[in-house]
Design a protein around this motif. Sequence first.
Motif, PDB file in Angstrom:
ATOM      1  N   SER A 149       0.830  -1.205   0.000  1.00 19.15           N
ATOM      2  CA  SER A 149       0.000   0.000   0.000  1.00 19.15           C
ATOM      3  C   SER A 149       0.867   1.260   0.000  1.00 19.15           C
ATOM      4  O   SER A 149       0.527   2.258  -0.625  1.00 19.15           O
ATOM      5  N   LEU A 150       1.989   1.218   0.720  1.00 17.95           N
ATOM      6  CA  LEU A 150       2.885   2.370   0.740  1.00 17.95           C
ATOM      7  C   LEU A 150       3.454   2.649  -0.652  1.00 17.95           C
ATOM      8  O   LEU A 150       3.639   3.802  -1.044  1.00 17.95           O
ATOM      9  N   LEU A 151       3.718   1.579  -1.388  1.00  8.81           N
ATOM     10  CA  LEU A 151       4.329   1.725  -2.705  1.00  8.81           C
ATOM     11  C   LEU A 151       3.318   2.069  -3.791  1.00  8.81           C
ATOM     12  O   LEU A 151       3.676   2.660  -4.810  1.00  8.81           O
ATOM     13  N   GLU A 152       2.037   1.720  -3.556  1.00 10.69           N
ATOM     14  CA  GLU A 152       1.059   1.803  -4.646  1.00 10.69           C
ATOM     15  C   GLU A 152      -0.074   2.799  -4.439  1.00 10.69           C
ATOM     16  O   GLU A 152      -0.560   3.390  -5.408  1.00 10.69           O
ATOM     17  N   GLU A 153      -0.526   2.987  -3.190  1.00 14.47           N
ATOM     18  CA  GLU A 153      -1.750   3.753  -2.979  1.00 14.47           C
ATOM     19  C   GLU A 153      -1.514   5.257  -3.064  1.00 14.47           C
ATOM     20  O   GLU A 153      -0.496   5.754  -2.581  1.00 14.47           O
ATOM     21  N   PRO A 154      -2.471   6.007  -3.643  1.00 20.78           N
ATOM     22  CA  PRO A 154      -2.356   7.471  -3.675  1.00 20.78           C
ATOM     23  C   PRO A 154      -2.521   8.075  -2.293  1.00 20.78           C
ATOM     24  O   PRO A 154      -3.013   7.431  -1.367  1.00 20.78           O
ATOM     25  N   GLN A 155      -2.119   9.342  -2.142  1.00 19.87           N
ATOM     26  CA  GLN A 155      -2.160  10.000  -0.837  1.00 19.87           C
ATOM     27  C   GLN A 155      -3.575  10.105  -0.268  1.00 19.87           C
ATOM     28  O   GLN A 155      -3.761  10.088   0.931  1.00 19.87           O
TER      29      GLN A 155
END
Length: 258
Positions: A149-155
């Motif tokens: 999620s840290l690598l892929e999800e938007p802010q």
Amino acid sequence: MVSKNKYEDLWSHHNYIVYVVEGRKIWHTAHGAYDLREGSCVFVRKGACIVEQFFDTEFCFFLFFIPDAFICETLNAKSTPIRSTVRKHEPVMPLANSIAIHTFFQSMLPYVEEECQPDPALLELKFKELILTVADNTANQELLAYFCSLLEEPQSVSLQLIMEANYCYNLKLEEFAALCARSLSGFKRDFKSIYQTTPGKWLLEKRLTHAQHLLANRGKTVGETSFECGFENATHFSRAFRQRFGIAPAFVRQRLLV
């Protein structure tokens, strides 16, 4: 009345890993309780929790604070990408017991016991070693999901996850902004865009709804509920609860006990 000596608010704008050498503490979150004893190792997402303390024995532990950016930097340099078969991750994630993880913490003992401070470059390598060690263990699926999620999800998704995990803690808006890696004005602006309301109104509604659940289903006292839902004190909580639901919180608990 909840004792602040027995229960302690704890929050951090960085993730951290706890490895217990001796003793016992319980990390309480809105999603559950995590009883940490000798040999326990958990990854705690940035945010808040309530720590229950036990004073009959000393609590000796390793504590590593690890920012999101450092995790991403380390994982992006990994030769093989990480994958997870799950999409869910709780605020506290137990790490799988392995020879590798126990050996890592044993290797840290000389640096703790020696009086001289290790070179910062060496400490950075050890932090990277820790992240890569837990990331290489496929049994840590929940943690791998968080790393993904840290690598892929938007802010915007990150802000929602942080708010949903931490609304029941007595944090200031500046502290919520820090958790979301935003300035206060940027946090308020992005929050309004996502939730169509202000952080203050949203937090009050979420806390009161959670309080109603604790009183009606868990048999919590008014004092315990006030503390566990992030209110300044029981008087403020009772007033806000009555305004929202038209009934005093004590009566909700009495109905359950009848």
